[in-house]
Write an enzyme that holds these catalytic residues in place. Structure first.
Site, PDB file in Angstrom:
ATOM      1  N   HIS A  58     -17.871  -6.455 101.145  1.00  0.00           N
ATOM      2  CA  HIS A  58     -18.283  -5.315 101.911  1.00  0.00           C
ATOM      3  C   HIS A  58     -19.320  -4.518 101.497  1.00  0.00           C
ATOM      4  O   HIS A  58     -19.867  -4.879 100.123  1.00  0.00           O
ATOM      5  CB  HIS A  58     -17.135  -4.412 102.635  1.00  0.00           C
ATOM      6  CG  HIS A  58     -16.297  -3.369 101.591  1.00  0.00           C
ATOM      7  ND1 HIS A  58     -15.640  -4.617 100.266  1.00  0.00           N
ATOM      8  CD2 HIS A  58     -16.058  -2.285 100.448  1.00  0.00           C
ATOM      9  CE1 HIS A  58     -15.274  -3.312  99.363  1.00  0.00           C
ATOM     10  NE2 HIS A  58     -15.763  -1.910  99.738  1.00  0.00           N
ATOM     11  N   HIS A  60     -19.595  -1.359 100.125  1.00  0.00           N
ATOM     12  CA  HIS A  60     -20.058  -0.368  99.290  1.00  0.00           C
ATOM     13  C   HIS A  60     -21.125  -0.876  97.492  1.00  0.00           C
ATOM     14  O   HIS A  60     -20.563  -1.961  97.702  1.00  0.00           O
ATOM     15  CB  HIS A  60     -19.153  -0.334  98.920  1.00  0.00           C
ATOM     16  CG  HIS A  60     -18.040   1.395  99.790  1.00  0.00           C
ATOM     17  ND1 HIS A  60     -16.424   1.571 100.090  1.00  0.00           N
ATOM     18  CD2 HIS A  60     -18.309   1.746 101.863  1.00  0.00           C
ATOM     19  CE1 HIS A  60     -16.757   1.903 100.906  1.00  0.00           C
ATOM     20  NE2 HIS A  60     -17.811   2.281 102.180  1.00  0.00           N
ATOM     21  N   ASP A  62     -20.655  -0.115  94.622  1.00  0.00           N
ATOM     22  CA  ASP A  62     -19.750  -0.606  93.400  1.00  0.00           C
ATOM     23  C   ASP A  62     -19.571  -2.668  93.708  1.00  0.00           C
ATOM     24  O   ASP A  62     -19.183  -3.319  93.378  1.00  0.00           O
ATOM     25  CB  ASP A  62     -18.687  -0.370  92.916  1.00  0.00           C
ATOM     26  CG  ASP A  62     -17.688   0.266  94.140  1.00  0.00           C
ATOM     27  OD1 ASP A  62     -17.909  -0.107  95.545  1.00  0.00           O
ATOM     28  OD2 ASP A  62     -16.729   0.151  94.065  1.00  0.00           O
ATOM     29  N   HIS A  63     -19.830  -2.563  94.875  1.00  0.00           N
ATOM     30  CA  HIS A  63     -20.115  -4.299  95.744  1.00  0.00           C
ATOM     31  C   HIS A  63     -21.056  -5.200  95.643  1.00  0.00           C
ATOM     32  O   HIS A  63     -21.135  -6.508  95.644  1.00  0.00           O
ATOM     33  CB  HIS A  63     -18.938  -4.225  96.771  1.00  0.00           C
ATOM     34  CG  HIS A  63     -17.520  -3.673  96.592  1.00  0.00           C
ATOM     35  ND1 HIS A  63     -17.135  -4.748  96.002  1.00  0.00           N
ATOM     36  CD2 HIS A  63     -16.726  -2.651  96.217  1.00  0.00           C
ATOM     37  CE1 HIS A  63     -15.321  -3.665  95.756  1.00  0.00           C
ATOM     38  NE2 HIS A  63     -15.398  -1.900  95.478  1.00  0.00           N
ATOM     39  N   HIS A 116     -10.901  -0.409 105.856  1.00  0.00           N
ATOM     40  CA  HIS A 116     -11.414  -0.442 104.037  1.00  0.00           C
ATOM     41  C   HIS A 116     -12.965   0.785 104.626  1.00  0.00           C
ATOM     42  O   HIS A 116     -13.824   1.364 104.715  1.00  0.00           O
ATOM     43  CB  HIS A 116     -11.486  -0.575 103.054  1.00  0.00           C
ATOM     44  CG  HIS A 116     -12.381  -0.262 101.929  1.00  0.00           C
ATOM     45  ND1 HIS A 116     -11.736   1.462 101.714  1.00  0.00           N
ATOM     46  CD2 HIS A 116     -13.471  -0.228 101.109  1.00  0.00           C
ATOM     47  CE1 HIS A 116     -12.410   1.374 100.345  1.00  0.00           C
ATOM     48  NE2 HIS A 116     -13.226   0.492 100.107  1.00  0.00           N
ATOM     49  N   ASP A 135     -11.514  -4.578  98.561  1.00  0.00           N
ATOM     50  CA  ASP A 135     -10.544  -3.298  98.820  1.00  0.00           C
ATOM     51  C   ASP A 135      -9.901  -3.078  99.378  1.00  0.00           C
ATOM     52  O   ASP A 135      -9.721  -2.178  99.526  1.00  0.00           O
ATOM     53  CB  ASP A 135     -12.219  -2.353  98.670  1.00  0.00           C
ATOM     54  CG  ASP A 135     -12.604  -1.818  97.569  1.00  0.00           C
ATOM     55  OD1 ASP A 135     -12.422  -2.866  96.577  1.00  0.00           O
ATOM     56  OD2 ASP A 135     -13.992  -1.382  97.277  1.00  0.00           O
ATOM     57  N   HIS A 173     -10.556  -3.798  92.450  1.00  0.00           N
ATOM     58  CA  HIS A 173     -10.581  -2.465  90.915  1.00  0.00           C
ATOM     59  C   HIS A 173      -9.090  -2.311  90.375  1.00  0.00           C
ATOM     60  O   HIS A 173      -7.802  -3.425  90.785  1.00  0.00           O
ATOM     61  CB  HIS A 173      -9.945  -1.359  91.723  1.00  0.00           C
ATOM     62  CG  HIS A 173     -11.736  -0.942  92.168  1.00  0.00           C
ATOM     63  ND1 HIS A 173     -12.590  -0.416  92.072  1.00  0.00           N
ATOM     64  CD2 HIS A 173     -11.847  -1.291  93.735  1.00  0.00           C
ATOM     65  CE1 HIS A 173     -13.392   0.116  92.511  1.00  0.00           C
ATOM     66  NE2 HIS A 173     -13.660  -1.000  93.592  1.00  0.00           N
TER      67      HIS A 173
END
Length: 257
Positions: A58, A60, A62-63, A116, A135, A173
């Site tokens: 996805h 975001h 941090d990905h 998410h 996530d 995570h």
């Protein structure tokens, strides 16, 4: 028969995991998301692996934050969710539910697991019985509903839960200890959960990861997958309620925990 897939789990940022998935006989290697380019590049160099693909779950940051640096330095191809194609840096191929891709001879089925984020996808390596779910599902938890609805997320979680019980779930995570504290408040009489929490505490005290875990273990202990369980419904005062409403209540309680 030789195990064709080797998975290396790399702590990144504050609590992310990056994954390098290496196909032994072909030498192809994929990064599941790119939370931080530096540790991924260091691991590739240490193992003398060549990065051939990035599989984004996805959009975001941090990905996908390492996408462009890794692509520039390795020439890899970037795959990601069709529903978020305009938000995935360097995307080469957009994927959606039911699509098939490969890493060497290993076949990978794409699952649309939005909730998410609306277009979130997962990568299911069915021959090796593992799935990389970003996530959407965490160990003893699930992702916040930043963009999707409870109905969408519940449908996505069921899609993952319906994979074979031995399937190992790799999430993005290390949230399990915090999720365990919440799970106890929702499912206090679950002996399987009590035993798992003891295992989690032992792993974390030894600075070991709690990821991955099997579908079977999650089904027995993760309150977000157990919204239909009468004990949980009774505990919440929602006996016989619509299962999506029960899930939504658990998610709301976690948001405010």
């Amino acid at each position: 028969m030789m195990q064709e897939i080797e998975v290396v789990q790399i702590p990144c940022l504050s609590d992310n995991y990056g994954y390098l998935v290496h196909h032994v006989s072909s030498g192809e290697t994929a990064s599941i998301d790119t939370p931080d380019a530096a540790p991924l590049l260091a691991t590739l160099a240490d193992r003398r692996w060549e990065l051939t693909a990035i599989f984004n779950t996805h959009h975001h940051y941090d990905h996908v934050g390492g996408n462009l640096e890794l692509k520039e330095k390795t020439g890899c191809k970037i795959f990601g969710p069709a529903g978020e194609a305009d938000k995935i840096p360097g995307l080469d191929e957009a994927l959606d539910d039911g699509d098939m891709i490969s890493l060497g001879s290993e076949q990978i089925r794409i699952l649309n697991v939005g909730g998410h984020t609306k277009g979130h996808i997962a990568y299911y390596f069915f021959e090796s019985s593992c799935a990389f779910v970003g996530d959407t599902l965490f160990m003893l938890g699930c992702g916040r509903l930043f963009e999707g609805t409870p109905q969408q997320m519940w449908s996505s979680l069921k899609k993952i839960a319906n994979l074979p019980p031995e399937t190992l779930i790799y999430c993005a995570h290390e949230y399990t200890e915090a999720n365990a504290r919440f799970a106890e408040t929702i499912d206090p009489d679950n002996q399987n959960l009590t035993e798992r929490i003891a295992d989690i505490k032992a792993l974390r005290s030894a600075d070991k990861p709690t990821v991955p875990a099997s579908i079977a273990v999650e089904l027995a202990t993760n309150p977000f997958l157990r919204a239909g369980d009468p004990a949980i419904q009774n505990h919440l005062g929602m006996a016989g309620a619509n299962i999506v409403d029960v899930f939504a209540e658990i998610r709301t309680l976690k948001d405010n925990y």
